[in-house]
Motif scaffolding. Structure first.
Motif, PDB file in Angstrom:
ATOM      1  N   ALA A  25       4.911   3.343  -8.672  1.00  0.00           N
ATOM      2  CA  ALA A  25       5.765   3.145  -9.847  1.00  0.00           C
ATOM      3  C   ALA A  25       7.050   2.409  -9.510  1.00  0.00           C
ATOM      4  CB  ALA A  25       6.100   4.495 -10.482  1.00  0.00           C
ATOM      5  N   ARG A  82       7.945   5.419  -4.885  1.00  0.00           N
ATOM      6  CA  ARG A  82       7.761   6.524  -5.808  1.00  0.00           C
ATOM      7  C   ARG A  82       6.485   6.273  -6.597  1.00  0.00           C
ATOM      8  NH1 ARG A  82      13.063   5.594  -5.211  1.00  0.00           N
ATOM      9  NH2 ARG A  82      14.460   7.366  -4.926  1.00  0.00           N
ATOM     10  N   GLY A  87      -0.844   2.918  -8.684  1.00  0.00           N
ATOM     11  CA  GLY A  87      -0.272   4.225  -8.383  1.00  0.00           C
ATOM     12  C   GLY A  87       1.179   4.171  -7.969  1.00  0.00           C
ATOM     13  N   ALA A 135       3.437   6.856  -9.525  1.00  0.00           N
ATOM     14  CA  ALA A 135       3.301   7.133 -10.952  1.00  0.00           C
ATOM     15  C   ALA A 135       2.779   8.554 -11.139  1.00  0.00           C
ATOM     16  CB  ALA A 135       2.339   6.130 -11.580  1.00  0.00           C
ATOM     17  N   PRO A 136       3.104   9.183 -12.271  1.00  0.00           N
ATOM     18  CA  PRO A 136       2.603  10.547 -12.521  1.00  0.00           C
ATOM     19  C   PRO A 136       1.083  10.601 -12.432  1.00  0.00           C
ATOM     20  CG  PRO A 136       4.291   9.964 -14.110  1.00  0.00           C
ATOM     21  CD  PRO A 136       3.982   8.709 -13.347  1.00  0.00           C
ATOM     22  N   GLY A 137       0.578  11.574 -11.711  1.00  0.00           N
ATOM     23  CA  GLY A 137      -0.867  11.742 -11.566  1.00  0.00           C
ATOM     24  C   GLY A 137      -1.488  10.976 -10.427  1.00  0.00           C
ATOM     25  N   ALA A 138      -0.722  10.094  -9.773  1.00  0.00           N
ATOM     26  CA  ALA A 138      -1.277   9.319  -8.662  1.00  0.00           C
ATOM     27  C   ALA A 138      -1.483  10.225  -7.450  1.00  0.00           C
ATOM     28  CB  ALA A 138      -0.356   8.160  -8.301  1.00  0.00           C
ATOM     29  N   ASP A 139      -2.596  10.025  -6.757  1.00  0.00           N
ATOM     30  CA  ASP A 139      -2.895  10.822  -5.566  1.00  0.00           C
ATOM     31  C   ASP A 139      -2.134  10.245  -4.366  1.00  0.00           C
ATOM     32  OD1 ASP A 139      -5.049  11.019  -3.014  1.00  0.00           O
ATOM     33  OD2 ASP A 139      -4.662  12.871  -4.128  1.00  0.00           O
ATOM     34  N   THR A 172      -3.128   6.716  -2.533  1.00  0.00           N
ATOM     35  CA  THR A 172      -2.164   5.628  -2.693  1.00  0.00           C
ATOM     36  C   THR A 172      -1.644   5.167  -1.341  1.00  0.00           C
ATOM     37  OG1 THR A 172      -1.509   6.589  -4.826  1.00  0.00           O
ATOM     38  CG2 THR A 172      -0.065   4.919  -3.873  1.00  0.00           C
ATOM     39  N   ASP A 229       7.800   9.622  -2.310  1.00  0.00           N
ATOM     40  CA  ASP A 229       6.411  10.061  -2.158  1.00  0.00           C
ATOM     41  C   ASP A 229       5.736   9.429  -0.958  1.00  0.00           C
ATOM     42  OD1 ASP A 229       6.329  11.671  -4.595  1.00  0.00           O
ATOM     43  OD2 ASP A 229       6.500   9.758  -5.639  1.00  0.00           O
TER      44      ASP A 229
END
Length: 408
Positions: free
Chosen positions: A114, A234, A112, A236-240, A244, A81
């Motif tokens: 992970a 990488r 944010g 976390a789910p839902g992190a912008d 981030t 990401d």
């Protein structure tokens, strides 16, 4: 470049105006003119065919390479990401290493984020090639870009790479060592000559001398504990991703030479670099279109200028300059259009052969694909520009003085 579309639009409007005012008699005169000058018409048609064929083949192969590189970069970056690298665009291969242990721990605490994994990249001299070595973490879902595999199964290659004793290698390097899938490949690593099994054979991944992909664990062992050349974050789910990435850059500190980029930002950087590298080919393709249109116009105008005596005879016979102009333009459209059709068919075949040759001889990804819009633009640019110039010259030739008829 901006003038060509304008000329095409103007030529299209001109053709519509001519068609609306053309009668059967003008069409008969145009057809008769073509039949009476078969050799000259065939020569001009052949010129149009060669011009269209060459332009379509070169521009099609150019777009194939760009599309292959774009797909390669997208798959290469997709597993992460946010990327943290040293340097800017000059470090496109991500080969500049840096101490990363403390940085990785600090970034792992950013809200944010992970997971933080190390990415390794370097250049290795193998025979007469400076090969790009890529080492990905075992958590990467696709360490080898699937679209770049030319021999081997993507799932099997991924599983084998994670065991540590296997590598994916570009086709030119594999051919140099005569190694296929399952064979042994020798590489001169910093710890000595290491032997690996070939899990898959790939394209050169956009690096001309070739590339090798292996697991990060095996790279750390054979390169004797190297420093990472990038950190893969990488989220976390839902992190912008953008928010981030800004938080990661703040965590790196204002004086840090490290740079945080989201995957779309890094992908855009790779695409821009690919287009910069192929800028000369883009210029050649554009110049070829312009040269083709000018050569067709010059050849046709020269043929028309040599017919001034016969045009003067037609004027004495009662034909008006406007009618003669339409006849000349129709003749040019018939001849060049026929040649362009032949060139279109030959150009599609040439495009296919050139794309295959690029992939086989250079190793660059060049997946063949037809683009109807691109074909239409190239053909319309050549014919539109040529006919627009021919229309200007024909307007003058159609007003030839009637006394020229007595020069015959």
């Amino acid at each position: 470049a901006l003038a060509i579309p304008a000329l095409c639009v103007g030529a299209a409007r001109l053709a519509g105006w001519v068609a609306a005012r053309t009668d059967r008699h003008a069409l008969d005169l145009a057809a008769e003119g073509v039949r009476a000058r078969t050799v000259r018409a065939s020569t001009l048609a052949a010129m149009a065919a060669v011009a269209v064929c060459g332009c379509l083949a070169i521009e099609g192969a150019h777009r194939d390479v760009l599309r292959g590189l774009d797909r390669n970069f997208a798959e290469y970056l997709a597993a992460t990401d946010v990327w943290v690298t040293a340097g800017g665009a000059e470090n496109s291969l991500t080969t500049e290493s840096f101490p990363a242990a403390a940085t990785a721990r600090r970034l792992a605490a950013v809200p944010g984020v992970a997971r933080v994994d190390a990415y390794y990249g370097s250049l290795l001299d193998v025979d007469d090639r400076r090969v790009w070595v890529i080492a990905r973490d075992g958590h990467d879902a696709t360490p080898v870009p699937p679209s770049q595999i030319v021999d081997g199964d993507p799932r099997a290659a991924t599983a084998r790479l994670r065991t540590g004793g296997w590598v994916a290698v570009s086709n030119a390097l594999a051919d140099k060592q005569r190694a296929g899938v399952g064979d042994v490949l020798a590489l001169p690593t910093p710890s000595g000559v290491a032997h690996y099994r070939v899990a898959a054979i790939t394209t050169n991944l956009g690096w001309g001398p070739g590339a090798v992909i292996m697991s990060a664990d095996r790279y750390r062992r054979d390169w004797r504990g190297p420093q990472p050349s990038a950190l893969q974050l990488r989220l976390a789910p839902g992190a912008d991703p953008l928010a981030t990435r800004r938080a990661v850059q703040r965590a790196l500190g204002p004086d840090s030479a490290l740079r945080a980029q989201t995957t779309p930002e890094r992908d855009a950087q790779f695409r821009a670099l690919a287009r910069d590298g192929l800028e000369r080919l883009s210029q050649i393709a554009l110049m070829l279109v312009v040269a083709a249109a000018l050569s067709l116009a010059a050849g046709t105008v020269a043929a028309i200028w040599q017919r001034r005596v016969s045009l003067a005879v037609l004027r004495i016979s009662g034909h008006l300059p406007g009618e003669l102009w339409r006849v000349l333009l129709l003749e040019a459209a018939l001849v060049l259009g026929t040649g362009a059709l032949a060139g279109l068919l030959a150009g599609l075949a040439g495009h296919r052969l050139l794309a295959r040759w690029l992939a086989d001889s250079t190793g660059y990804p060049a997946p063949f694909a037809l683009n109807a819009a691109q074909v239409a633009v190239v053909v319309a640019s050549i014919l539109g520009t040529a006919l627009a110039l021919i229309a200007l010259a024909s307007a003058r030739a159609s007003r030839v003085e009637q006394r020229m008829a007595f020069h015959e």
